[in-house]
Design a protein around this motif. Structure first.
Motif, PDB file in Angstrom:
ATOM      1  N   ALA A 136       0.366   4.257   0.952  1.00  0.00           N
ATOM      2  CA  ALA A 136       0.310   5.023   2.200  1.00  0.00           C
ATOM      3  C   ALA A 136       1.198   4.397   3.268  1.00  0.00           C
ATOM      4  O   ALA A 136       1.886   5.107   4.014  1.00  0.00           O
ATOM      5  CB  ALA A 136      -1.137   5.099   2.692  1.00  0.00           C
ATOM      6  N   GLU A 137       1.200   3.063   3.349  1.00  0.00           N
ATOM      7  CA  GLU A 137       2.056   2.379   4.314  1.00  0.00           C
ATOM      8  C   GLU A 137       3.529   2.558   3.953  1.00  0.00           C
ATOM      9  O   GLU A 137       4.376   2.754   4.833  1.00  0.00           O
ATOM     10  CB  GLU A 137       1.710   0.889   4.366  1.00  0.00           C
ATOM     11  CG  GLU A 137       0.383   0.574   5.047  1.00  0.00           C
ATOM     12  CD  GLU A 137       0.172  -0.924   5.183  1.00  0.00           C
ATOM     13  OE1 GLU A 137       0.627  -1.671   4.279  1.00  0.00           O
ATOM     14  OE2 GLU A 137      -0.425  -1.349   6.174  1.00  0.00           O
ATOM     15  N   ARG A 181       4.851   5.065   2.269  1.00  0.00           N
ATOM     16  CA  ARG A 181       5.223   6.452   2.563  1.00  0.00           C
ATOM     17  C   ARG A 181       5.452   6.639   4.060  1.00  0.00           C
ATOM     18  O   ARG A 181       6.416   7.278   4.473  1.00  0.00           O
ATOM     19  CB  ARG A 181       4.126   7.398   2.071  1.00  0.00           C
ATOM     20  CG  ARG A 181       4.387   8.862   2.447  1.00  0.00           C
ATOM     21  CD  ARG A 181       3.299   9.762   1.915  1.00  0.00           C
ATOM     22  NE  ARG A 181       3.532  11.135   2.343  1.00  0.00           N
ATOM     23  CZ  ARG A 181       3.471  12.190   1.559  1.00  0.00           C
ATOM     24  NH1 ARG A 181       3.192  12.038   0.272  1.00  0.00           N
ATOM     25  NH2 ARG A 181       3.680  13.400   2.029  1.00  0.00           N
ATOM     26  N   SER A 182       4.563   6.064   4.860  1.00  0.00           N
ATOM     27  CA  SER A 182       4.710   6.167   6.311  1.00  0.00           C
ATOM     28  C   SER A 182       6.007   5.520   6.781  1.00  0.00           C
ATOM     29  O   SER A 182       6.692   6.051   7.663  1.00  0.00           O
ATOM     30  CB  SER A 182       3.507   5.510   6.994  1.00  0.00           C
ATOM     31  OG  SER A 182       3.643   5.539   8.400  1.00  0.00           O
ATOM     32  N   TYR A 188       5.861  10.323  -2.315  1.00  0.00           N
ATOM     33  CA  TYR A 188       6.592  11.158  -1.350  1.00  0.00           C
ATOM     34  C   TYR A 188       7.744  11.820  -2.089  1.00  0.00           C
ATOM     35  O   TYR A 188       8.794  11.217  -2.294  1.00  0.00           O
ATOM     36  CB  TYR A 188       7.091  10.264  -0.219  1.00  0.00           C
ATOM     37  CG  TYR A 188       7.492  10.961   1.056  1.00  0.00           C
ATOM     38  CD1 TYR A 188       7.021  12.219   1.382  1.00  0.00           C
ATOM     39  CD2 TYR A 188       8.350  10.324   1.955  1.00  0.00           C
ATOM     40  CE1 TYR A 188       7.389  12.834   2.571  1.00  0.00           C
ATOM     41  CE2 TYR A 188       8.723  10.922   3.151  1.00  0.00           C
ATOM     42  CZ  TYR A 188       8.238  12.175   3.446  1.00  0.00           C
ATOM     43  OH  TYR A 188       8.613  12.791   4.635  1.00  0.00           O
ATOM     44  N   ASP A 238       0.830  -1.195   0.000  1.00  0.00           N
ATOM     45  CA  ASP A 238       0.000   0.000   0.000  1.00  0.00           C
ATOM     46  C   ASP A 238       0.875   1.258   0.000  1.00  0.00           C
ATOM     47  O   ASP A 238       1.754   1.399   0.863  1.00  0.00           O
ATOM     48  CB  ASP A 238      -0.908   0.002   1.230  1.00  0.00           C
ATOM     49  CG  ASP A 238      -1.797   1.235   1.264  1.00  0.00           C
ATOM     50  OD1 ASP A 238      -2.631   1.378   0.363  1.00  0.00           O
ATOM     51  OD2 ASP A 238      -1.628   2.064   2.193  1.00  0.00           O
ATOM     52  N   THR A 297       5.699   5.740  -3.530  1.00  0.00           N
ATOM     53  CA  THR A 297       5.149   6.247  -2.267  1.00  0.00           C
ATOM     54  C   THR A 297       4.378   7.551  -2.410  1.00  0.00           C
ATOM     55  O   THR A 297       3.632   7.917  -1.502  1.00  0.00           O
ATOM     56  CB  THR A 297       6.283   6.487  -1.255  1.00  0.00           C
ATOM     57  OG1 THR A 297       7.171   7.501  -1.770  1.00  0.00           O
ATOM     58  CG2 THR A 297       7.074   5.209  -1.009  1.00  0.00           C
TER      59      THR A 297
END
Length: 486
Positions: free
Chosen positions: A278-279, A281-282, A406, A276, A404
């Motif tokens: 979002a995961e 990127r986190s 990001y 994912d 990501t």
């Protein structure tokens, strides 16, 4: 999920413990050796390190990273990688031995020939440790890696100090490297319990070839570029200037290498399990935030007082390395961020994309180095290295951002707090430093306490950057968090 996070936390702590102590021991030994041996000795041995580093990349072929990255791996594939490493290591070791006389004549140091003979022996010994070490990393068994690596570093370091004190001279480096390789390999085999299967063909490693091939070429470019500095300086400016550059670079990469080793060991196997955006990127954001909270103030200290650090650690004879260290430290600010972005790309299994980015970066980097070597001397080469690290971040973060979302700007913006705090710390040290006249040791102690207290207290007060993540790692905070959980 709780068990998985606990495993990651434990792996990260053990990896940090291993990297910190291992590099700390090696650094402590290098300080002792720098006070006994000459800059020329360090410069000559730095030339042999070029061939060991290049051989290690060619021997690995990227297969060991593939063992870590792939979701599933078989014993037959593990065994095939082991035998490939062994065969490649013996071939390359023989090549180093064959080239030794020519290399010694090229650089004008006859002792290089026999030092390279020892290096040729070290290459196949190191190859025997590659697969057991990679499998420990795959399973996040950094506690076992810490035991083997730290023991090898301590014992070989003690041997080096004894040899240097007894006048062995430049051969101290060779026997230290050989002892470290033998001890590490023996301990890894004992602790891992891994053994190759009988009757397995090297062809069993075919599923790993695509990822490993591109990664190997990328790593070869990186090592050739980095180690090329030693060849250029050694040939154009001599072993003494190479020794100064080597010690300055050693101080620059020490904190960054510890943080980078922790990051690369943990992030590749962990991010490889996520898909994912979002995961992902986190994960990148967290890894960079924690690493940079340690790297920024350390690099800031190197920028603010390189002369004091060189004088206290290595002695006055090494002071010509101070301006080199200051320049390299500026580029070193971004090293952990580069490492995280590279691991993000590799975690997606895109080693061919990683190779493309490395080719672009190195083409530009080689041009910068050529110009610097012609017009800037050793200082110019240091500037080119710092500029290349900034370029690398822009490229690596752009590529990683494809997975990501990001971007490079967002990554830098998220670190604005720690960066501004580091600038304030450097300004504080620079303001106070001219008024201190107690000698290098006392001066550096005062400035370190002052700068460190300012950075830590301000970060805690304002909750700058990843301060909360650092606090969450404290045992008391983890216990309190578990008790308060519903």
């Amino acid at each position: 999920m709780t068990s998985f996070r606990a495993k990651i936390l434990s792996a990260g702590l053990w990896s940090g413990f291993d990297a910190g102590l291992r590099f700390g021991v090696q650094f402590g030994v290098s300080i002792v050796l720098a006070r006994i041996l000459s800059p020329t000795d360090f410069g000559i041995y730095a030339l042999t390190a070029v061939f060991i580093a290049l051989s290690s990349v060619l021997v690995d072929g990227g297969f060991c990273s593939a063992l870590v990255q792939r979701a599933e791996i078989s014993r037959a594939e593990e065994t095939a990688v082991f035998w490939y490493n062994g065969i490649a290591a013996f071939v390359l070791g023989g090549a180093i031995a064959a080239m030794a006389p020519s290399v010694a004549r090229m650089f004008g140091h006859p002792v290089l020939e026999h030092l390279l003979y020892v290096s040729a022996i070290i290459v196949p010994i190191n190859a025997m440790a590659a697969v057991p070490g990679s499998l420990m990393q795959r399973h996040l068994r950094f506690d076992l890696l810490a035991k083997s690596g730290l023991t090898a570093s301590v014992l070989s370091g003690l041997l080096a100090v004894v040899l240097a004190i007894n006048g062995v001279g430049i051969w101290t480096f060779a026997w230290q490297a050989l002892a470290h390789a033998v001890i590490n390999v023996v301990l890894l085999w004992l602790l891992s319990g891994w053994r190759p299967l009988r009757g397995t063909s090297i062809a069993a490693a075919r599923p790993l070839v695509r990822f490993g091939f591109f990664l190997s070429l990328s790593n070869l470019l990186e090592v050739a570029y980095q180690q090329g500095f030693a060849l250029v300086i050694g040939k154009l400016y001599g072993a003494r200037d190479l020794g100064y550059f080597n010690r300055g670079q050693n101080l620059q990469i020490l904190p960054a290498n510890v943080l980078t080793l922790v990051i690369t060991r943990v992030t590749l196997p962990v991010l490889s399990t996520k898909s994912d955006p979002a995961e992902l990127r986190s994960g990148v954001q967290l890894a960079q935030g924690v690493a940079m909270m340690g790297n920024l103030p350390l690099m800031g200290a190197l920028v603010a007082m390189p002369d004091l650090i060189i004088d206290v650690l290595y002695g006055p004879k090494w002071l010509p390395a101070a301006p080199i260290l200051r320049i390299l430290a500026i580029g070193g600010l971004l090293i952990p961020m580069n490492a995280v972005n590279v691991q993000m790309t590799l975690a997606r299994g895109r080693s061919e994309l990683y190779l493309k980015t490395e080719m672009i970066k190195k083409a530009i980097g080689i041009l910068i180095v050529c110009l610097a070597s012609i017009y800037g001397g050793v200082i110019g080469l240091a500037v080119s290295q710092a500029a290349f690290l900034c370029l690398s971040f822009a490229v690596n973060a752009t590529v990683s951002g494809r997975f990501t979302g990001y971007s490079p700007f967002e990554q830098l913006w998220d670190l604005r707090g720690p960066a501004l705090l580091t600038l304030a710390m450097v300004a504080l040290i620079g303001t106070v430093k001219p008024f201190l006249e107690f000698g290098s040791l006392i001066n550096i102690a005062i400035l370190s306490v002052l700068g460190g207290a300012f950075f830590v207290s301000t970060a805690l007060l304002l909750r700058v950057g990843a301060t909360n993540q650092f606090l969450a790692l404290l045992p008391s905070r983890r216990v309190a968090t578990r008790k308060s959980a519903p």
